[in-house]
Design an enzyme around this catalytic site. Structure first.
Site, PDB file in Angstrom:
ATOM      1  N   LYS A  36       0.707  -1.188  -0.071  1.00  0.00           N
ATOM      2  CA  LYS A  36      -0.111   0.037  -0.162  1.00  0.00           C
ATOM      3  C   LYS A  36       0.868   1.363   0.089  1.00  0.00           C
ATOM      4  O   LYS A  36       2.126   1.282   0.530  1.00  0.00           O
ATOM      5  CB  LYS A  36      -0.964   0.092   1.394  1.00  0.00           C
ATOM      6  CG  LYS A  36      -0.181   0.203   2.620  1.00  0.00           C
ATOM      7  CD  LYS A  36      -0.003   1.552   3.196  1.00  0.00           C
ATOM      8  CE  LYS A  36       1.019   1.799   4.104  1.00  0.00           C
ATOM      9  NZ  LYS A  36       1.420   2.969   4.644  1.00  0.00           N
ATOM     10  N   ASP A  49      -2.627  -1.301   9.340  1.00  0.00           N
ATOM     11  CA  ASP A  49      -2.904  -1.478   7.714  1.00  0.00           C
ATOM     12  C   ASP A  49      -3.195  -2.720   7.267  1.00  0.00           C
ATOM     13  O   ASP A  49      -3.677  -2.784   6.111  1.00  0.00           O
ATOM     14  CB  ASP A  49      -1.397  -1.044   7.158  1.00  0.00           C
ATOM     15  CG  ASP A  49      -1.055   0.354   7.258  1.00  0.00           C
ATOM     16  OD1 ASP A  49      -1.782   1.205   7.140  1.00  0.00           O
ATOM     17  OD2 ASP A  49       0.081   0.470   7.465  1.00  0.00           O
TER      18      ASP A  49
HETATM   19  O1  C5P Z   1      -0.576  -0.659  14.005  1.00  0.00           O
HETATM   20  P1  C5P Z   1       0.763  -0.521  13.555  1.00  0.00           P
HETATM   21  O2  C5P Z   1       1.245  -1.835  13.785  1.00  0.00           O
HETATM   22  O3  C5P Z   1       0.699  -0.205  12.164  1.00  0.00           O
HETATM   23  O4  C5P Z   1       1.506   0.604  14.328  1.00  0.00           O
HETATM   24  C1  C5P Z   1       2.830   0.514  14.704  1.00  0.00           C
HETATM   25  C2  C5P Z   1       2.983   1.662  15.823  1.00  0.00           C
HETATM   26  O5  C5P Z   1       2.867   2.977  15.128  1.00  0.00           O
HETATM   27  C3  C5P Z   1       1.862   1.866  17.018  1.00  0.00           C
HETATM   28  O6  C5P Z   1       2.142   0.792  18.026  1.00  0.00           O
HETATM   29  C4  C5P Z   1       1.764   3.104  16.954  1.00  0.00           C
HETATM   30  O7  C5P Z   1       2.997   3.556  17.905  1.00  0.00           O
HETATM   31  C5  C5P Z   1       2.057   3.785  15.904  1.00  0.00           C
HETATM   32  N1  C5P Z   1       0.717   4.033  15.213  1.00  0.00           N
HETATM   33  C6  C5P Z   1       0.145   5.472  15.601  1.00  0.00           C
HETATM   34  N2  C5P Z   1      -1.218   5.646  14.923  1.00  0.00           N
HETATM   35  C7  C5P Z   1      -1.655   4.846  14.177  1.00  0.00           C
HETATM   36  C8  C5P Z   1      -0.959   3.632  13.567  1.00  0.00           C
HETATM   37  C9  C5P Z   1       0.451   3.479  14.146  1.00  0.00           C
HETATM   38  O8  C5P Z   1       0.692   5.787  16.521  1.00  0.00           O
HETATM   39  N3  C5P Z   1      -2.621   5.363  13.421  1.00  0.00           N
END
Ligand code: C5P
Length: 300
Positions: free
Chosen positions: A9, A147
Site C-alpha cells: 500500500k 494497515d
Molecule cells: O498498527 P501498527 O502496527 O501499524 O502500528 C505500529 C505503531 O505505530 C503503533 O504501535 C503506534 O505507536 C504507531 N501508530 C500510531 N497511530 C496509528 C498507527 C500506528 O501512533 N494510527
C-alpha cells in the site's frame, strides 16, 4: 498446500490527528494498492511453526525479518487458532517478499494479511474449522495492525480511525506508475509518529469525498503526507531521494507512510523504468510498481 498473495500500500494523502489514549493517532488516509505482491505458502510441518523467508530484495531486508514468534505472521496464526478454538497445528510457512522491510509500505502488514487469508483456509481444510468471513478476518486484522484490514480488500479506499475503518472508492480513472526509492536504513513507525507529536500541531482533517481527482496532475497536486517532515528530520537523506525522483521526471515525490521509502509518481511505465534504472546505476535501490485493485487472494 495453501498459497495467498497480498499487495503493498501507499498513502496518497496521510493526515495525522491527536495521539489518543489507546497509544494510536487518529488518521485520515487515502490508501492505494500497488502490485508489489508478497506470497505466503503454508504446508503441514513436523513440529511447531517454522517460518522461512526469501525474496526479491537486498539481503539486509530479508535477514531483518524475524522467523520466530516476533514475526507478525506467527501472531496471526496464534490469534486465528484462539478465535477458532483449535490447537496450533505443526506448519511450515514460506514467505516470499517483494515489499521493502521497514520502508513505510506495510510489508509486515501485507504478510499478516496473506497469513490471515491463507491460514483461515488451511485450518478449514486440515482441522475442519469454520471458514471465517472477510468481515470477521478484517475485524481480527484490526487488532493486529492498522494497515492489515485495508490490505485484505486492497484497491483505493479512505481509512479513518487508526486507518482500519474503510470506505472503498471507485478505481482511479487513469493508470499510475510509481518508482519506490528504498532507503539503506529503516525508520520505526512509532518513532516517526513521536517526532510528529514533538514538531507539529494537528490540523483538522480534510473531507476526501470532496476531492476531485480526474487526472494524474490532480493526483500529483492532492498528494500530501503529514509524517513527511518528521521522517526527514530523523533521516535527512530522504530529501535527496525526493530531489532525485523529481529530476528524473516524477510528477510528485513524497515519503510513503512513515517512511523512509520515497514514492515518485509517473504517468508511463517506460518513464518509471528509466528512472528506476538510473537510480540503481547510481548506487541506489529503487523498484517500480503500478496501482492495482486485487487485494489479498488465495492462489491455487
Ligand atoms: O498498527 P501498527 O502496527 O501499524 O502500528 C505500529 C505503531 O505505530 C503503533 O504501535 C503506534 O505507536 C504507531 N501508530 C500510531 N497511530 C496509528 C498507527 C500506528 O501512533 N494510527
Amino acid at each position: 498446500m495453501i498459497k495467498a498473495t497480498t499487495p503493498a500500500k501507499i498513502n496518497l494523502i496521510f493526515e495525522v490527528g491527536e495521539l489518543e489514549d489507546t497509544g494510536y493517532h487518529g488518521v485520515n488516509s487515502l490508501y492505494l494498492e500497488l502490485d508489489l505482491r508478497e506470497e505466503i505458502v503454508i504446508k503441514p510441518g513436523i513440529k511447531g511453526v517454522s517460518i522461512s523467508v526469501a525474496g526479491d530484495l537486498p539481503q539486509r531486508h530479508l535477514t531483518a525479518v524475524p522467523t520466530d514468534s516476533r514475526n507478525l505472521i506467527y501472531k496471526v496464526a496464534v490469534a486465528l487458532c484462539q478465535k477458532l478454538s483449535v490447537d496450533m497445528p505443526a506448519i511450515e510457512i514460506s514467505l516470499f517478499k517483494r515489499i521493502p522491510v521497514a520502508g513505510g509500505m506495510a510489508g509486515g502488514s501485507a504478510d499478516a494479511a496473506a497469513m490471515l487469508v491463507a491460514f483461515n483456509r488451511y485450518l478449514h481444510e486440515h482441522l475442519q474449522t469454520r471458514l471465517l468471513s472477510v468481515a470477521e478476518l478484517k475485524e481480527l486484522a484490526a487488532t493486529l495492525g492498522s494497515d492489515i484490514p485495508f490490505l485484505i480488500d486492497g484497491g483505493f479506499a479512505i481509512g479513518v480511525g487508526r486507518g482500519e475503518q474503510l470506505t472503498q472508492l471507485d478505481p482511479l480513472p487513469f493508470d499510475t506508475h510509481w518508482v519506490i526509492c528504498v532507503s539503506s536504513e529503516g525508520l520505526s513507525t512509532p518513532v516517526v509518529f513521536g517526532k510528529f507529536d514533538e514538531l507539529f500541531h494537528v490540523e483538522p482533517f480534510s473531507d476526501f469525498n470532496q476531492l476531485e481527482i480526474s487526472s494524474i496532475s490532480d493526483l500529483a497536486q492532492a498528494m500530501a503526507n503529514d509524517l513527511e517532515e518528521a521522517a526527514i528530520s530523523l533521516l535527512p537523506a530522504i530529501s535527496d531521494s525526493k530531489s532525485m525522483l523529481l529530476e528524473l521526471g516524477a510528477l510528485k515525490a513524497m515519503v510513503s507512510g512513515s517512511g523512509p521509502s520515497v514514492i515518485g509518481l509517473f504517468s508511463s511505465l517506460e518513464e518509471a523504468e528509466l528512472a528506476r534504472v538510473s537510480i540503481n546505476n547510481s548506487g541506489g535501490f529503487a523498484l517500480v510498481a503500478s496501482a492495482s485493485y486485487a487485494g489479498t487472494r488465495l492462489e491455487s
